[in-house]
Design an enzyme around this catalytic site. Structure first.
Site, short mmCIF file in Angstrom:
data_model
loop_
_atom_site.label_atom_id
_atom_site.label_comp_id
_atom_site.label_asym_id
_atom_site.label_seq_id
_atom_site.Cartn_x
_atom_site.Cartn_y
_atom_site.Cartn_z
N ASP A 132 8.74 -10.66 -0.40
CA ASP A 132 9.03 -9.83 -0.08
C ASP A 132 9.01 -9.50 -1.41
OD1 ASP A 132 9.51 -6.62 -0.21
OD2 ASP A 132 11.78 -7.09 0.69
N ILE A 133 7.84 -9.60 -2.49
CA ILE A 133 7.33 -9.85 -3.67
C ILE A 133 7.55 -8.53 -3.88
CG2 ILE A 133 6.64 -11.19 -5.28
CD1 ILE A 133 8.56 -12.49 -3.53
N GLU A 134 8.33 -7.94 -4.73
CA GLU A 134 8.07 -6.58 -5.03
C GLU A 134 7.57 -6.09 -6.86
OE1 GLU A 134 10.07 -3.25 -3.38
OE2 GLU A 134 10.51 -4.66 -1.36
N TYR A 135 8.09 -7.55 -7.16
CA TYR A 135 8.53 -6.92 -8.82
C TYR A 135 8.53 -8.39 -9.81
CZ TYR A 135 9.34 -1.52 -7.80
OH TYR A 135 9.04 -0.37 -7.62
N ARG A 172 -1.36 -5.10 -4.41
CA ARG A 172 -0.95 -5.90 -5.69
C ARG A 172 -0.71 -7.24 -5.92
NH1 ARG A 172 3.19 -4.53 -9.61
NH2 ARG A 172 4.64 -4.58 -8.51
#
Length: 293
Positions: A132-135, A172
């Site tokens: 769950d790679i967001e920031y 992204r």
């Protein structure tokens, strides 16, 4: 096979009321096939790994090791329990391929092997790792981490990999990782993104699903990720709309896997309402995924 919801039983980012809803209660509900424990918020680039389970327990004091009995009880019910990496807060990232290999070794030794009694969850043998790679500090090397983790799979014990990308294509951060084809489950977040969530209507949501269905590598299962309540995320879709207008259409996708709900705290009735439509007459009690993010 389709799975009901990855309804995040979120250790992280939940208020005090969540403390009254335990992991095993979620597993006992009969609604889920997967549980994601969240989050490992700090790791990589020389950072000391940190497991943040909010108010459920305190990893540095060792109190989280008591969860091993609940984890094993869930696994004994046939529910896969994964560790979720990243989330929306924390200090995490990968600085090189070697760094990715080192993080994979740490994850295997600490959360997957079942041999490290000093780890934050004790000698636990989780079933896999969720991205769950967001920031992150860096958008690179997540494909290397997926490859490194996949090497720990054996005929006796498979390491399951899952990902929770945002719905705009490509994600992204996880684009190259997803293109490896190594993720068994991809529960796309069809929320918080007005161009591909329910704010674009039923037709827009189905169109976004179809784009992801065509985009995923062969063999990956695709899940419809939704907020389980209006406060859980922007782009909330009422459960009866999903059950009556969306699921009957997307169930025909060859890579349809099920539904993901964010999250267990907010899932007070959503999963029960949509359950008959998730797999139609083929639905089984375990056909839900609950994640604890």
């Amino acid at each position: 096979m389709c799975n009901f919801a990855r309804s995040l039983w979120n250790f992280h980012l939940l208020g005090p009321k969540q403390l009254r809803r335990t992991l095993f209660e979620a597993c006992q509900s009969g609604l889920y096939e997967f549980v994601n424990i969240a989050f490992l918020t700090d790791f990589g680039c020389g950072t000391t790994p940190t497991l943040n389970l909010a108010g459920h327990c305190n990893p540095p004091s060792g109190t989280c090791r008591g969860l091993i009995t609940e984890i094993q009880a869930c696994q004994n019910l046939g529910i896969k329990v994964l560790l979720s990496l990243g989330g929306s807060a924390g200090t995490y990232g990968l600085c090189s391929t070697e760094d990715a290999n080192q993080v994979a070794a740490y994850l295997h030794d600490t959360f997957l092997s079942g041999t490290n009694s000093t780890g934050p969850l004790g000698a636990v043998a989780l079933d896999g790792i969720d991205f769950d790679i967001e920031y992150p500090r860096s958008t690179q090397y997540w494909d290397d981490l997926a490859r490194a983790l996949a090497t720990y799979s054996t005929p006796e014990k498979k390491v399951y990999l899952s990902a929770a990308p945002q719905c705009p294509i490509p994600d992204r951060i996880l684009e190259e990782a997803i293109e490896t084809g190594l993720f068994d489950y991809v529960w796309v977040q069809f929320y918080n993104n007005p161009g591909c969530d329910y704010r674009s209507g039923v037709a827009g949501l189905i169109n976004a699903w179809n784009q992801w269905s065509a985009y995923l590598p062969e063999g990956n299962k695709l899940f419809l990720g939704l907020p389980a309540a209006p406060d859980a995320g922007a782009g909330y879709a009422p459960p009866y709309v999903i059950a009556n207008q969306v699921l009957p259409v997307i169930r025909s996708s060859e890579n349809y896997g099920g539904v993901m709900l964010w999250n267990r705290y907010y899932d007070t009735s959503y999963s029960e309402i949509i359950k008959p439509a998730v797999c139609s007459n083929a639905l089984r009690h375990e056909d839900l995924l609950i994640s604890m993010v």
